[in-house]
Design a protein around this motif. Structure first.
Motif, PDB file in Angstrom:
ATOM      1  N   ASP A  33       0.830  -1.209   0.000  1.00 47.82           N
ATOM      2  CA  ASP A  33       0.000   0.000   0.000  1.00 47.82           C
ATOM      3  C   ASP A  33       0.868   1.264   0.000  1.00 47.82           C
ATOM      4  OD1 ASP A  33      -2.352  -1.458   0.000  1.00 47.82           O
ATOM      5  OD2 ASP A  33      -2.576  -1.381   2.191  1.00 47.82           O
ATOM      6  N   GLU A  34       1.961   1.232   0.737  1.00 41.13           N
ATOM      7  CA  GLU A  34       2.866   2.383   0.762  1.00 41.13           C
ATOM      8  C   GLU A  34       3.541   2.587  -0.589  1.00 41.13           C
ATOM      9  OE1 GLU A  34       4.035   2.310   5.504  1.00 41.13           O
ATOM     10  OE2 GLU A  34       5.042   0.920   4.144  1.00 41.13           O
ATOM     11  N   ILE A  35       3.932   1.504  -1.235  1.00 32.50           N
ATOM     12  CA  ILE A  35       4.533   1.606  -2.576  1.00 32.50           C
ATOM     13  C   ILE A  35       3.502   2.180  -3.554  1.00 32.50           C
ATOM     14  CG2 ILE A  35       5.511   0.313  -4.523  1.00 32.50           C
ATOM     15  CD1 ILE A  35       7.423   0.385  -2.232  1.00 32.50           C
ATOM     16  N   GLU A  36       2.264   1.692  -3.475  1.00 34.25           N
ATOM     17  CA  GLU A  36       1.211   2.207  -4.356  1.00 34.25           C
ATOM     18  C   GLU A  36       1.006   3.705  -4.141  1.00 34.25           C
ATOM     19  OE1 GLU A  36      -2.005  -0.373  -3.316  1.00 34.25           O
ATOM     20  OE2 GLU A  36      -1.311  -1.979  -4.645  1.00 34.25           O
ATOM     21  N   SER A  37       1.062   4.148  -2.899  1.00 34.84           N
ATOM     22  CA  SER A  37       0.915   5.564  -2.589  1.00 34.84           C
ATOM     23  C   SER A  37       2.059   6.379  -3.205  1.00 34.84           C
ATOM     24  CB  SER A  37       0.878   5.760  -1.072  1.00 34.84           C
ATOM     25  OG  SER A  37       0.850   7.123  -0.742  1.00 34.84           O
ATOM     26  N   VAL A  38       3.269   5.870  -3.099  1.00 32.16           N
ATOM     27  CA  VAL A  38       4.433   6.555  -3.665  1.00 32.16           C
ATOM     28  C   VAL A  38       4.306   6.634  -5.188  1.00 32.16           C
ATOM     29  CG1 VAL A  38       6.930   6.321  -4.038  1.00 32.16           C
ATOM     30  CG2 VAL A  38       5.976   5.978  -1.759  1.00 32.16           C
ATOM     31  N   VAL A  39       3.863   5.563  -5.804  1.00 36.06           N
ATOM     32  CA  VAL A  39       3.692   5.533  -7.263  1.00 36.06           C
ATOM     33  C   VAL A  39       2.618   6.540  -7.683  1.00 36.06           C
ATOM     34  CG1 VAL A  39       2.899   4.086  -9.187  1.00 36.06           C
ATOM     35  CG2 VAL A  39       4.584   3.199  -7.556  1.00 36.06           C
ATOM     36  N   ARG A  40       1.509   6.588  -6.958  1.00 36.91           N
ATOM     37  CA  ARG A  40       0.463   7.579  -7.256  1.00 36.91           C
ATOM     38  C   ARG A  40       0.998   8.991  -7.085  1.00 36.91           C
ATOM     39  NH1 ARG A  40      -2.605   4.049  -4.221  1.00 36.91           N
ATOM     40  NH2 ARG A  40      -2.523   5.441  -2.425  1.00 36.91           N
ATOM     41  N   GLY A  41       1.786   9.200  -6.030  1.00 39.32           N
ATOM     42  CA  GLY A  41       2.370  10.516  -5.780  1.00 39.32           C
ATOM     43  C   GLY A  41       3.295  10.968  -6.896  1.00 39.32           C
ATOM     44  N   ALA A  42       3.839  10.021  -7.639  1.00 39.46           N
ATOM     45  CA  ALA A  42       4.701  10.341  -8.776  1.00 39.46           C
ATOM     46  C   ALA A  42       3.898  10.562 -10.056  1.00 39.46           C
ATOM     47  CB  ALA A  42       5.726   9.224  -8.979  1.00 39.46           C
ATOM     48  N   GLY A  43       2.572  10.499  -9.946  1.00 33.82           N
ATOM     49  CA  GLY A  43       1.728  10.760 -11.089  1.00 33.82           C
ATOM     50  C   GLY A  43       1.442   9.560 -11.964  1.00 33.82           C
ATOM     51  N   LEU A  44       1.731   8.370 -11.462  1.00 36.48           N
ATOM     52  CA  LEU A  44       1.465   7.157 -12.231  1.00 36.48           C
ATOM     53  C   LEU A  44       0.218   6.479 -11.680  1.00 36.48           C
ATOM     54  CD1 LEU A  44       5.122   5.794 -12.460  1.00 36.48           C
ATOM     55  CD2 LEU A  44       3.896   7.219 -14.098  1.00 36.48           C
ATOM     56  N   GLY A  45      -0.563   5.875 -12.575  1.00 38.47           N
ATOM     57  CA  GLY A  45      -1.834   5.299 -12.173  1.00 38.47           C
ATOM     58  C   GLY A  45      -1.777   3.845 -11.783  1.00 38.47           C
ATOM     59  N   ALA A  46      -0.673   3.158 -12.077  1.00 38.55           N
ATOM     60  CA  ALA A  46      -0.582   1.725 -11.775  1.00 38.55           C
ATOM     61  C   ALA A  46       0.865   1.345 -11.529  1.00 38.55           C
ATOM     62  CB  ALA A  46      -1.138   0.902 -12.939  1.00 38.55           C
ATOM     63  N   LEU A  47       1.063   0.306 -10.720  1.00 36.59           N
ATOM     64  CA  LEU A  47       2.419  -0.179 -10.446  1.00 36.59           C
ATOM     65  C   LEU A  47       3.144  -0.537 -11.730  1.00 36.59           C
ATOM     66  CD1 LEU A  47       1.900  -2.478  -7.319  1.00 36.59           C
ATOM     67  CD2 LEU A  47       2.698  -0.106  -7.381  1.00 36.59           C
ATOM     68  N   GLN A  55       3.206   0.854 -14.463  1.00 39.96           N
ATOM     69  CA  GLN A  55       3.754   2.021 -15.151  1.00 39.96           C
ATOM     70  C   GLN A  55       5.092   2.450 -14.568  1.00 39.96           C
ATOM     71  OE1 GLN A  55       0.322   4.592 -14.575  1.00 39.96           O
ATOM     72  NE2 GLN A  55      -0.040   4.553 -16.793  1.00 39.96           N
ATOM     73  N   ALA A  56       5.408   1.949 -13.379  1.00 38.83           N
ATOM     74  CA  ALA A  56       6.659   2.317 -12.719  1.00 38.83           C
ATOM     75  C   ALA A  56       7.769   1.371 -13.148  1.00 38.83           C
ATOM     76  CB  ALA A  56       6.500   2.274 -11.202  1.00 38.83           C
ATOM     77  N   GLY A  57       8.891   1.934 -13.530  1.00 35.80           N
ATOM     78  CA  GLY A  57      10.042   1.111 -13.858  1.00 35.80           C
ATOM     79  C   GLY A  57      10.767   0.681 -12.602  1.00 35.80           C
ATOM     80  N   VAL A  58      10.848   1.593 -11.644  1.00 38.85           N
ATOM     81  CA  VAL A  58      11.542   1.300 -10.398  1.00 38.85           C
ATOM     82  C   VAL A  58      11.045   2.232  -9.298  1.00 38.85           C
ATOM     83  CG1 VAL A  58      13.496   2.861 -10.831  1.00 38.85           C
ATOM     84  CG2 VAL A  58      13.842   0.883  -9.401  1.00 38.85           C
ATOM     85  N   VAL A  59      10.998   1.698  -8.081  1.00 32.96           N
ATOM     86  CA  VAL A  59      10.794   2.499  -6.876  1.00 32.96           C
ATOM     87  C   VAL A  59      11.985   2.198  -5.978  1.00 32.96           C
ATOM     88  CG1 VAL A  59       9.392   2.889  -4.816  1.00 32.96           C
ATOM     89  CG2 VAL A  59       8.275   2.491  -7.020  1.00 32.96           C
ATOM     90  N   VAL A  60      12.688   3.262  -5.587  1.00 32.87           N
ATOM     91  CA  VAL A  60      13.890   3.119  -4.758  1.00 32.87           C
ATOM     92  C   VAL A  60      13.648   3.791  -3.415  1.00 32.87           C
ATOM     93  CG1 VAL A  60      16.355   3.657  -4.571  1.00 32.87           C
ATOM     94  CG2 VAL A  60      15.363   3.144  -6.805  1.00 32.87           C
ATOM     95  N   LEU A  61      13.963   3.079  -2.334  1.00 29.62           N
ATOM     96  CA  LEU A  61      14.009   3.671  -0.999  1.00 29.62           C
ATOM     97  C   LEU A  61      15.430   4.193  -0.822  1.00 29.62           C
ATOM     98  CD1 LEU A  61      12.795   4.280   1.782  1.00 29.62           C
ATOM     99  CD2 LEU A  61      13.432   1.960   2.467  1.00 29.62           C
ATOM    100  N   GLU A  62      15.579   5.511  -0.779  1.00 24.62           N
ATOM    101  CA  GLU A  62      16.897   6.138  -0.735  1.00 24.62           C
ATOM    102  C   GLU A  62      17.494   6.088   0.672  1.00 24.62           C
ATOM    103  OE1 GLU A  62      18.452   6.887  -3.359  1.00 24.62           O
ATOM    104  OE2 GLU A  62      16.938   7.204  -4.891  1.00 24.62           O
ATOM    105  N   THR A  63      18.765   6.432   0.769  1.00 26.05           N
ATOM    106  CA  THR A  63      19.473   6.361   2.048  1.00 26.05           C
ATOM    107  C   THR A  63      18.931   7.339   3.076  1.00 26.05           C
ATOM    108  OG1 THR A  63      21.168   7.932   1.329  1.00 26.05           O
ATOM    109  CG2 THR A  63      21.599   5.613   0.927  1.00 26.05           C
ATOM    110  N   ASP A  64      18.245   8.380   2.639  1.00 27.56           N
ATOM    111  CA  ASP A  64      17.678   9.356   3.565  1.00 27.56           C
ATOM    112  C   ASP A  64      16.238   9.034   3.947  1.00 27.56           C
ATOM    113  OD1 ASP A  64      16.336   9.999   1.239  1.00 27.56           O
ATOM    114  OD2 ASP A  64      16.814  12.135   1.313  1.00 27.56           O
ATOM    115  N   GLY A  65      15.719   7.888   3.459  1.00 28.60           N
ATOM    116  CA  GLY A  65      14.365   7.475   3.780  1.00 28.60           C
ATOM    117  C   GLY A  65      13.317   7.952   2.793  1.00 28.60           C
TER     118      GLY A  65
END
Length: 183
Positions: free
Chosen positions: A121-135, A137-147
């Protein structure tokens, strides 16, 4: 209490301006890296500087010289850790985490998500926040070193800036699991 006298207000103004000037001077000397928030340690130092500033500003029990010394200790400590971690891998590994791919080519990497304690659910929220409508459509989601999270759309996710340098889905499939399996 609404008003305790002009002396308290004058103290806040004089100490506030003096502490602010000292903090700006120390930050200019230390360089831009001090406030960069590239990792969790940097964020802690930034928050600690703000907390120290507030304490110096509002607490009559902390002298201006003590506050400036605290600023210097925090800034020097951050400078030393950043310098040592840039030079020595062991220090870098001790104070800085690695970025982690949590979704690759539209598929959730469940092992990585579980280890980083991130839900679908958190990944889906991040993807939506990036303006994408579905997982997908995302090539990659990265959790960065700063969180923070970064989302790259499909077609932009295969480059030298990718963590690990290979196909992150291999981490899941190498153990006989399909990435993006059950949530």
């Amino acid at each position: 209490m609404w008003f305790d006298g002009w002396q308290g207000i004058a103290r806040v103004v004089v100490i506030g301006l003096s502490a602010y000037a000292a903090l700006i001077a120390l930050l200019r000397i230390s360089g831009k890296r001090t406030l960069s928030k590239l990792n969790a340690f940097d964020l802690v130092v930034t928050v600690a500087l703000g907390s120290t500033f507030a304490t110096v500003l509002l607490s009559k029990e902390v002298a201006l010289a003590e506050g400036i010394a605290a600023f210097a200790v925090l800034i020097f400590g951050q400078y030393a850790v950043a310098r040592l971690s840039a030079r020595y891998g062991a220090v870098r590994r001790a104070v800085k985490s690695e970025p982690r791919v949590l979704l690759y080519r539209g598929r959730l990497l469940n092992d990585a998500m579980r280890q980083e304690r991130v839900t679908a659910d958190e990944i889906e929220s991040v993807v939506r926040g990036a303006g994408l409508g579905a997982l997908e459509q995302a090539g990659v989601v990265v959790l960065e070193t700063d969180g923070s999270f970064h989302v790259l759309p499909r077609g932009q996710a295969d480059g030298s800036a990718m963590p690990g340098g290979g196909d992150p889905a291999q981490d899941d499939t190498a153990r006989g699991r399909q990435p993006g399996g059950s949530r």
